[in-house]
Scaffold this active site. Structure first.
Site, PDB file in Angstrom:
ATOM      1  N   ASP A 510       0.857  -1.172   0.000  1.00  0.00           N
ATOM      2  CA  ASP A 510       0.000   0.000   0.000  1.00  0.00           C
ATOM      3  C   ASP A 510       0.903   1.235   0.000  1.00  0.00           C
ATOM      4  O   ASP A 510       2.093   1.147   0.334  1.00  0.00           O
ATOM      5  CB  ASP A 510      -0.891  -0.026   1.241  1.00  0.00           C
ATOM      6  CG  ASP A 510      -1.836   1.162   1.295  1.00  0.00           C
ATOM      7  OD1 ASP A 510      -2.334   1.562   0.235  1.00  0.00           O
ATOM      8  OD2 ASP A 510      -2.058   1.690   2.392  1.00  0.00           O
ATOM      9  N   THR A 512      -0.219   4.961   0.933  1.00  0.00           N
ATOM     10  CA  THR A 512      -0.488   5.927   1.980  1.00  0.00           C
ATOM     11  C   THR A 512      -0.409   5.270   3.349  1.00  0.00           C
ATOM     12  O   THR A 512      -1.081   4.286   3.615  1.00  0.00           O
ATOM     13  CB  THR A 512      -1.873   6.555   1.789  1.00  0.00           C
ATOM     14  OG1 THR A 512      -1.962   7.089   0.472  1.00  0.00           O
ATOM     15  CG2 THR A 512      -2.112   7.640   2.807  1.00  0.00           C
ATOM     16  N   PHE A 691     -10.737  20.718 -11.124  1.00  0.00           N
ATOM     17  CA  PHE A 691      -9.606  19.912 -11.591  1.00  0.00           C
ATOM     18  C   PHE A 691     -10.103  18.566 -12.090  1.00  0.00           C
ATOM     19  O   PHE A 691     -11.022  17.977 -11.535  1.00  0.00           O
ATOM     20  CB  PHE A 691      -8.630  19.682 -10.437  1.00  0.00           C
ATOM     21  CG  PHE A 691      -7.601  18.624 -10.727  1.00  0.00           C
ATOM     22  CD1 PHE A 691      -6.399  18.965 -11.318  1.00  0.00           C
ATOM     23  CD2 PHE A 691      -7.836  17.305 -10.412  1.00  0.00           C
ATOM     24  CE1 PHE A 691      -5.457  18.001 -11.589  1.00  0.00           C
ATOM     25  CE2 PHE A 691      -6.901  16.330 -10.668  1.00  0.00           C
ATOM     26  CZ  PHE A 691      -5.704  16.678 -11.267  1.00  0.00           C
ATOM     27  N   SER A 693      -8.282  14.954 -14.502  1.00  0.00           N
ATOM     28  CA  SER A 693      -7.032  14.412 -15.030  1.00  0.00           C
ATOM     29  C   SER A 693      -6.733  14.906 -16.437  1.00  0.00           C
ATOM     30  O   SER A 693      -5.598  14.802 -16.905  1.00  0.00           O
ATOM     31  CB  SER A 693      -7.090  12.877 -15.026  1.00  0.00           C
ATOM     32  OG  SER A 693      -8.213  12.423 -15.767  1.00  0.00           O
ATOM     33  N   LYS A 717      -3.875  27.314 -10.489  1.00  0.00           N
ATOM     34  CA  LYS A 717      -2.697  26.518 -10.180  1.00  0.00           C
ATOM     35  C   LYS A 717      -2.828  25.205 -10.929  1.00  0.00           C
ATOM     36  O   LYS A 717      -3.926  24.656 -11.071  1.00  0.00           O
ATOM     37  CB  LYS A 717      -2.564  26.279  -8.675  1.00  0.00           C
ATOM     38  CG  LYS A 717      -3.717  25.543  -8.031  1.00  0.00           C
ATOM     39  CD  LYS A 717      -3.513  25.410  -6.536  1.00  0.00           C
ATOM     40  CE  LYS A 717      -4.689  24.713  -5.856  1.00  0.00           C
ATOM     41  NZ  LYS A 717      -4.525  24.644  -4.390  1.00  0.00           N
ATOM     42  N   THR A 832      -2.792   0.792  -4.533  1.00  0.00           N
ATOM     43  CA  THR A 832      -3.342   1.852  -3.703  1.00  0.00           C
ATOM     44  C   THR A 832      -4.731   2.232  -4.179  1.00  0.00           C
ATOM     45  O   THR A 832      -5.083   2.015  -5.342  1.00  0.00           O
ATOM     46  CB  THR A 832      -2.425   3.092  -3.727  1.00  0.00           C
ATOM     47  OG1 THR A 832      -3.015   4.141  -2.964  1.00  0.00           O
ATOM     48  CG2 THR A 832      -2.206   3.585  -5.143  1.00  0.00           C
ATOM     49  N   GLY A 833      -5.499   2.783  -3.282  1.00  0.00           N
ATOM     50  CA  GLY A 833      -6.815   3.294  -3.636  1.00  0.00           C
ATOM     51  C   GLY A 833      -6.782   4.742  -4.083  1.00  0.00           C
ATOM     52  O   GLY A 833      -7.833   5.319  -4.374  1.00  0.00           O
ATOM     53  N   ARG A 908      -6.567   3.277  -7.708  1.00  0.00           N
ATOM     54  CA  ARG A 908      -8.036   3.256  -7.631  1.00  0.00           C
ATOM     55  C   ARG A 908      -8.557   1.818  -7.616  1.00  0.00           C
ATOM     56  O   ARG A 908      -9.522   1.481  -8.294  1.00  0.00           O
ATOM     57  CB  ARG A 908      -8.623   4.018  -8.820  1.00  0.00           C
ATOM     58  CG  ARG A 908      -9.929   4.721  -8.505  1.00  0.00           C
ATOM     59  CD  ARG A 908      -9.766   5.707  -7.385  1.00  0.00           C
ATOM     60  NE  ARG A 908     -10.964   6.490  -7.126  1.00  0.00           N
ATOM     61  CZ  ARG A 908     -11.154   7.217  -6.035  1.00  0.00           C
ATOM     62  NH1 ARG A 908     -10.224   7.245  -5.098  1.00  0.00           N
ATOM     63  NH2 ARG A 908     -12.241   7.912  -5.860  1.00  0.00           N
ATOM     64  N   ASP A 938      -6.307  -3.164   3.234  1.00  0.00           N
ATOM     65  CA  ASP A 938      -5.190  -4.021   2.848  1.00  0.00           C
ATOM     66  C   ASP A 938      -5.350  -5.455   3.350  1.00  0.00           C
ATOM     67  O   ASP A 938      -4.486  -6.295   3.077  1.00  0.00           O
ATOM     68  CB  ASP A 938      -3.870  -3.447   3.390  1.00  0.00           C
ATOM     69  CG  ASP A 938      -3.629  -2.026   2.928  1.00  0.00           C
ATOM     70  OD1 ASP A 938      -3.810  -1.763   1.736  1.00  0.00           O
ATOM     71  OD2 ASP A 938      -3.268  -1.177   3.767  1.00  0.00           O
TER      72      ASP A 938
END
Length: 1344
Positions: A510, A512, A691, A693, A717, A832-833, A908, A938
């Site tokens: 994982d 984070t 924002f 992608s 930004k 990771t999610g 994701r 996890d």
């Protein structure tokens, strides 16, 4: 036909070896039908059968979640099945049962089966202890408290299953167990007696677990108390496992949700709740969830219990899709009567309520039906690879044993048939039905099994368990793996997997909380062409600030003070940002005017930090203890940026609807104003250009309210290439060039960059654009494309302000750990999610920066692919993985593509997809896998891997409770694998091989004796010598190898097994025939002239065999310590002492066939001649082989040993990173790569890649990072577009409820003023990554 039979046999063994015991005991309940939940309504009649019982499809799972393996009923059968997966245990049981028959009885049958009972008992106790710990962890979770609606007039009609009986619940008598509080009842015993109510608080008048929404009148409190029944609707505290489907629960701030819940009402005015979902997707940023608008009136217990608020909820059947849930709320007395609800209205189990005082909701799914539990499996019964490899070796030994027994039976039967007619005296009366050559041959076969049974020693399994227990203790007491801040040690929760740690080939991690701290730190910024670098945190102290040089000509004495670490207005996890140079410049411009030389710098600094402080979707709250502002952002990036702006004096003070408040250093002179808000600059938020992608930027449109002109600003930004393309042409070109240079410098340091710009918009331009934007937001067709196009119209002709550089802080030691693990040949995948952009940036930091290089090419394969620098990282999202796992060809293609890359980032992904990725590699490559994580998301991955490691981090203990090993930080994984894992694997493998070997020596001597004993399966030795062979004579050296040896290399395979078996056969041959020839070559060795007794020369064989076996074990020990010396010689000493004492026991005490044997043995010259001769001849081949290898074909370990002997002071920590590794120390070096290796199959590419990487390390002392630019190419495989990539990341909840809510309010207000039309909700599209893979790649050479 023969090959077909072999294939069937192989298929049968494969199925048998892959049999999972947990499949028999894990109750995998099939998902039920779509359900309907009733609130304040009775169940329909069709929910009951003819007998008045609820139909099974309408009975819901309890909320009790159990991660343990055993219950009181399943412990014995499941544990026995797990243990009897060992072929040897089945064999031992058969041998023990065989000896219960009198004809095969050697000693007491109970004594024969005792060792097996001891082995099974010790293992069962160990497994039970481990599972009790899991039960305790489950109890801690299941007994967490939560408030539910309770009233004498309110009843939950939905039906639940009874709770399961666990170890604790089954073992402890009911009268001794703490009584769980039942739902909808009051525990009046907690009141402690009757009170008169005078001067008593309301809580004192009612049970402690009762809470009311309003103040109860005195007379009603007395009545309710004395009646021992609370009639008024209230909130009752119960435990999680008692929560039922249909219960109405109230969750308070910072509490976890016990089940999947539909939101009815929240404490916020807009009925929004903010949740932290890091247990589900690993993200610590807050997500917003909204209540069902038609249920927002249910804000109190009385309203929830009101019969008029009756409704039902229709739901899909439970599934594991974390991002989809469709439901319909049927309201009895409302219009419209049917209202839809989706994931934006749902709170999932495992998430935590943040920044919201309370939430009231209805429980939809409980226990095994919740999303998070659906994504996890039952606790697996893991078996180490060494044990699985042992089974074929045991089978070979059993086949050898069967052949030996068959040979004895056949020859014995033939000899009896041949010699009986000749009147052999030992065959007297061998012609009966129960005593004839045929029957005796069968009996000899069975007796041979007993005689040679030690070819598969039961003591081996006892020794393995003892050694693994010691290895678990070594891990626990390792001071290098203790987290100093908490004192937490590394804990081995599964003791039988220590050797698997040394065989890991793939690590699935994982991101984070495991690799990163998810704490973005604002490090540097470029403003107006100047770089400002944050000082070390210690330099931000007031003492350091006193040393800041000041310009007395430009700064007045009454200049406002700038924030310090102690006086900062905002607080957070991020360290205080301070730059001496920046502080000086801000102090300089405070009193600058438009005509001063510092005017340009003043505009740049003010504009830069204003954009940082206002261009975001951050929420604010005030810490009640310190009074400081806390920023709650949907992204840690945003929190770091807003916090950095506040640290330099530009403090975002929050928002009221669309009004934003900003405190700046220029507003500090307004202290005379009465209203605090009048001291701040005010901005009206007009629009948020979201924002995504594709846009890679975010903009806000603001109007200055407290200024004279009320100008409209666009603040942006985003990624540098996106912002640069939208700058005003021909303006500030030197600034752009300088900023671009600074961005490259930031990227070279591995920092995540962001570029800031702004634009002043005229009122006429904005009004016209706002009209077009509103039309785009309400369009039914191609809404997203139209919004992006209209947004792009306004985001042109910008003025550049500067750039930021944020460090995504890795946890301590992560970079060095990953670098060393990759140098050891271990591949690392990140699952990771996180969203795509966050995952790419975080994964790049982890996988690439830690490797010290960066990918610079745009082609995966090519003629120079094997020699050019760099590598590739495959990034794939959950949607693409769903397509890949749906088809076997896609799975194979994905695996082949992944093997061509340096690393793989799965973003994701759901918890179940993490487990599927692990199984893809585990089953597809047959590789040993390890999964590591720190959250509940996890757990599935940890359970699916061969070894699961849990980190006791901020995300709770769910991962630790399901893991095999628990560590405090990721950096401890290096020592766990490369030290403890490698040593455990090498020690256990070497110990097992030596165990098999030493028994072959003993059994071999017995076997050669059969040639001279008519193949009768009789014992050559006195029986007690054979009985104590594995107990005292030869047990200590192999135990010492398993505990104290320090070995480097692979020492466990079928090749080594066969070699050790041949060694044992050879040595048994030398021992038996040399001693037998010595004693039988002359009529007698005695001085009295009598012939030798059998036990006289076989006792010499025992001494020789013990000496040879123990010294051979010592020869195979890499490091001799005091314990090893003791272990090698203790068995030799014991056999001497035992013989001397045992031979002195006269038959008057008990029967002994060797009384006085010591006199003949120890006084015989043959005894003293045979011992050194057999030892030297038996050990000579292995000694010569070792000497030849060390002299002519040394490996790295041999070289280091010799070099350390010659020069003990040499620093090998630096030499490990030399270009050629240890080749520089060799006498002759050859590091060429064969063409055949370069053209290997894709399945071998990972090994080639690791070798190439190791050979390409630069000759620097220590792990160095590449000085090459971190500006890499990034290729979107779905479009083929390649772009320069500097590590940009700006992540928000793309299309999330919070942003949609803000944008909806703004658009609705603007639309009402213009067209009066509401804004329809917009969705977001997800691209599929896997569709880009169309054909099998042409592999020329492994990437490096």
């Amino acid at each position: 036909m023969a090959p077909s039979k072999r294939n069937r046999l192989l298929e049968f063994y494969t199925k048998l070896a892959s049999f999972n015991v947990e499949n028999l005991f894990v109750n995998k309940r099939k998902p039920g039908p779509p359900r309907k939940i009733f609130v304040n309504l009775d169940l329909p009649q069709d929910y009951w059968d003819n007998k008045g019982k609820a139909k099974p499809e309408h009975v819901y799972n309890t909320n009790q979640v159990i991660t343990s393996k055993y219950t009181l009923l399943t412990f014995l059968p499941r544990n026995l099945l797990e243990q009897f997966r060992r072929i040897a245990n089945v064999f031992f049981l058969l041998i023990a049962v065989l000896q219960f028959f009198g004809v095969f009885n050697t000693i007491s049958p109970g004594l024969v089966i005792l060792p097996l009972l001891i082995v099974v008992g010790i293992t069962a106790v160990k497994d039970g202890y481990e599972d009790v710990k899991r039960h305790q962890s489950d109890r801690q979770v299941n007994h967490t408290s939560v408030m539910v609606l309770s009233s004498s007039e309110w009843n939950n009609p939905n039906i639940m299953q009874p709770k399961s009986r666990t170890f604790v619940r089954g073992l402890i008598p009911k009268r001794l167990r703490p009584q769980a509080v039942k739902p909808n009842t009051v525990n009046v015993e907690k009141t402690g007696g009757v009170s008169d109510g005078s001067n008593q608080d309301q809580l004192a008048m009612f049970p402690e677990d009762v809470e009311f929404d309003e103040v109860i009148p005195e007379h009603e409190r007395r009545f309710s108390f004395h009646s021992h029944h609370v009639k008024r609707p209230h909130w009752k505290t119960i435990i999680w496992e008692d929560v039922c489907v249909g219960d109405i629960v109230k969750i308070r701030d910072n509490e976890s949700f016990p089940a999947d819940i539909l939101i009815c009402a929240t404490s916020e005015d807009e009925n929004v709740a903010f949740v932290e979902t890091k247990n589900l997707d690993g993200e610590t940023n807050l997500k917003s969830r909204t209540s069902v608008p038609e249920l927002i009136h249910m804000r109190t217990a009385a309203a929830c219990a009101n019969k008029e608020n009756a409704f039902s909820i229709e739901l899909d059947r439970p599934d594991n899709n974390m991002f989809r849930l469709n439901s319909t709320v049927n309201i009895a007395h409302a219009t419209p009567s049917r209202v839809s609800a989706d994931m934006s209205n749902i709170l999932l189990r495992g998430t935590v309520l943040r920044n919201t005082s309370w939430v009231i909701g209805v429980v939809l799914f409980t226990g095994e039906d919740t999303k998070i539990v659906q994504n996890s499996g039952g606790t697996p019964s893991k078996q180490s690879k060494v044990e699985r490899q042992m089974n074929p070796q045991v089978i070979l030994n059993l086949i050898l044993l069967a052949m030996m027994a068959t040979a004895c039976a056949i020859v014995d039967s033939v000899l009896e048939k041949r010699d009986y007619p000749g009147g052999a005296p030992w065959l007297y009366d061998d012609n009966t039905s129960g005593d004839n050559p045929s029957i005796n041959g069968l009996i000899t076969w069975a007796f041979a099994l007993i005689t040679f049974q030690n070819i598969v020693p039961i003591s081996l399994y006892i020794s393995i368990e003892a050694v693994r227990t010691c290895q678990a203790a070594f891990i626990y007491f390792d001071s290098h793996m203790v987290y100093e801040k908490t004192g937490q040690t590394t804990l081995a929760r599964s003791w039988n997997l220590s050797d698997d740690l040394g065989q890991i080939e793939y690590i699935f991690s994982d991101k984070t909380g495991t690799l990163t701290q998810n704490s973005m730190v604002f490090r540097q910024c470029s403003i107006g062409g100047q770089i400002y670098t944050g000082d070390p945190e210690d330099d931000s102290s007031p003492k350091a600030r006193e040393s800041i040089p000041s310009n007395s000509d430009s700064i007045s004495e009454d200049a406002p003070d700038l924030p310090t670490k102690e006086t900062a207005a905002a607080t957070g996890k991020q360290p205080f940002f301070h730059s001496n140079k920046l502080s000086k410049d801000i102090s300089t411009i405070l009193h600058s005017d438009s005509t001063s030389p510092n005017a340009a710098l003043a505009r740049a600094l003010n504009g830069f930090f204003t954009v940082l402080a206002l261009c975001h979707t951050v929420l604010t709250s005030v810490d009640p203890d310190t009074g400081k502002i806390e920023y709650k952002a949907q992204s840690p990036d945003e929190a770091a940026l807003v916090k950095a702006a506040a640290d330099v004096g530009y403090v975002f003070r929050g928002r009221e609807r669309e009004i934003l408040y900003l405190q700046t250093p220029f507003t500090n002179d307004k202290d005379h104003l009465a209203d605090q808000k009048d001291k701040y600059e005010k901005y009206e938020l007009l629009n948020i250009l979201e924002f995504n992608s594709t846009r890679k930027r975010m903009s806000v449109v603001l109007r200055r309210l407290d200024g004279d002109d009320g100008r409209v600003f666009l603040l942006m930004k985003g990624a540098d290439n996106v912002v640069f393309d939208r700058l005003k042409a021909g303006v500030d070109q030197p600034l752009k060039d300088q900023t671009e240079m600074h961005l490259s410098e930031f990227a070279n340091e591995g920092l995540r960059t962001l570029t800031l710009a702004y634009k002043i918009v005229s009122d006429q331009e904005y009004e016209a654009w706002s009209h077009r934007y509103h039309e785009a937001t309400v369009a039914l067709d191609n809404r997203e494309e139209k919004i992006d196009a209209v947004s792009d119209e306004l985001e042109q002709n910008l003025r550049l302000l500067g750039a930021t550089a944020i460090e995504d802080k890795l946890q301590e030691g992560v970079a060095e750990t990953i670098a060393d693990l990759k140098r050891a040949g271990i591949k690392i995948w990140v699952a990771t999610g996180d969203k795509l952009e966050t995952a790419i940036e975080g994964g790049m930091v982890v996988l690439v920066r830690c490797m010290g290089r960066w990918c610079t090419s745009s082609s995966i394969v090519g003629s120079d692919n094997g020699s050019r620098p760099g590598g590739f990282i495959l990034v794939i999202d959950g949607a693409a993985l769903g397509d890949a796992f749906a088809d076997e060809n896609n799975k194979d293609l994905l695996l082949r593509l992944a093997m061509l890359c340096e690393g793989v980032i799965c973003c994701r992904v759901s918890p179940l997809q993490k487990a599927l990725v692990v199984k893809l590699v585990k089953d597809g490559l047959g590789a040993m896998t390890l999964a590591i994580g720190d959250g509940a998301n996890d757990v599935s991955m940890i359970q699916a891997a061969d070894v699961g490691v849990g980190i006791s981090g901020e995300e709770g203990l769910q991962a630790v409770n399901s893991s095999d090993y628990a560590i405090a930080q990721f950096r401890f994984l290096k020592r766990l694998l490369l030290v403890h894992g490698h040593w455990s694997y090498a020690r256990n493998g070497n110990m097992i091989l030596n165990f098999f070997y030493k028994n072959i020596v003993c059994i071999g001597v017995l076997w050669w004796f059969q040639i001279y004993d008519a193949w009768s399966s009789a014992y050559a030795f006195e029986y007690t010598y054979l009985l104590f062979w594995n107990s005292f004579w030869t047990i200590a050296p192999v135990i010492a190898i398993g505990i104290f040896d320090r070995i480097a290399g692979s020492w466990f395979s079928m090749k080594w097994f066969v070699l050790y078996m041949l060694d044992g056969i050879y040595q048994s041959t030398i021992i038996y025939f040399l001693i037998n020839y010595t004693y039988s070559s002359t009529p007698t060795s005695r001085s009295d002239g009598y012939g030798q007794y059998q036990y006289e020369f076989t006792t010499t064989m025992v001494f020789s065999a013990v000496l040879v076996a123990n010294l051979f074990n010592g020869l195979n020990t890499a490091v001799w310590t005091g314990w090893v010396f003791f272990a090698v010689f203790i068995g030799i000493i014991l056999v001497w002492i035992y013989t001397a004492i045992y031979d002195l026991i006269s038959p008057g005490w008990f029967y002994t066939p060797v009384y006085g044997n010591n006199i003949f043995v120890f006084h015989s010259a043959y005894f003293w001649l045979c011992l050194p001769l057999t030892v030297c001849l038996a050990l000579a081949p292995r000694y010569i082989l070792k000497a030849y290898k060390f002299i002519f074909t040394p490996d790295d370990l041999d070289i280091m040993r010799w070099a350390n002997k010659i020069n003990p002071d040499r620093d090998y920590a630096k030499e490990a990173y030399l270009h050629n590794g240890l080749a520089a120390l060799r006498r002759s070096s050859s590091r060429a790569i064969s063409t055949r290796d370069a053209e290997g199959s894709a399945s071998n590419l990972s090994l080639h890649t690791t070798d190439s990487y190791r050979r390409s390390r630069s000759a620097l002392p220590g792990p160095q990072q590449s000085t090459a630019s971190f500006s890499a190419s990034r290729t979107d495989m779905s479009t083929g577009i390649r772009s320069v990539h500097r590590g940009f990341d700006f992540s928000v909840e793309e299309g999330g409820p919070a942003m949609r809510r803000m944008q909806s309010n703004l658009s609705e207000r603007r639309g009402n003023s213009q067209l009066g039309g509401p804004k329809a909700k917009s969705g977001s599209k997800r691209s599929r990554v896997l569709s880009l893979i169309k054909r099998k790649p042409n592999v020329h050479a492994p990437p490096t």
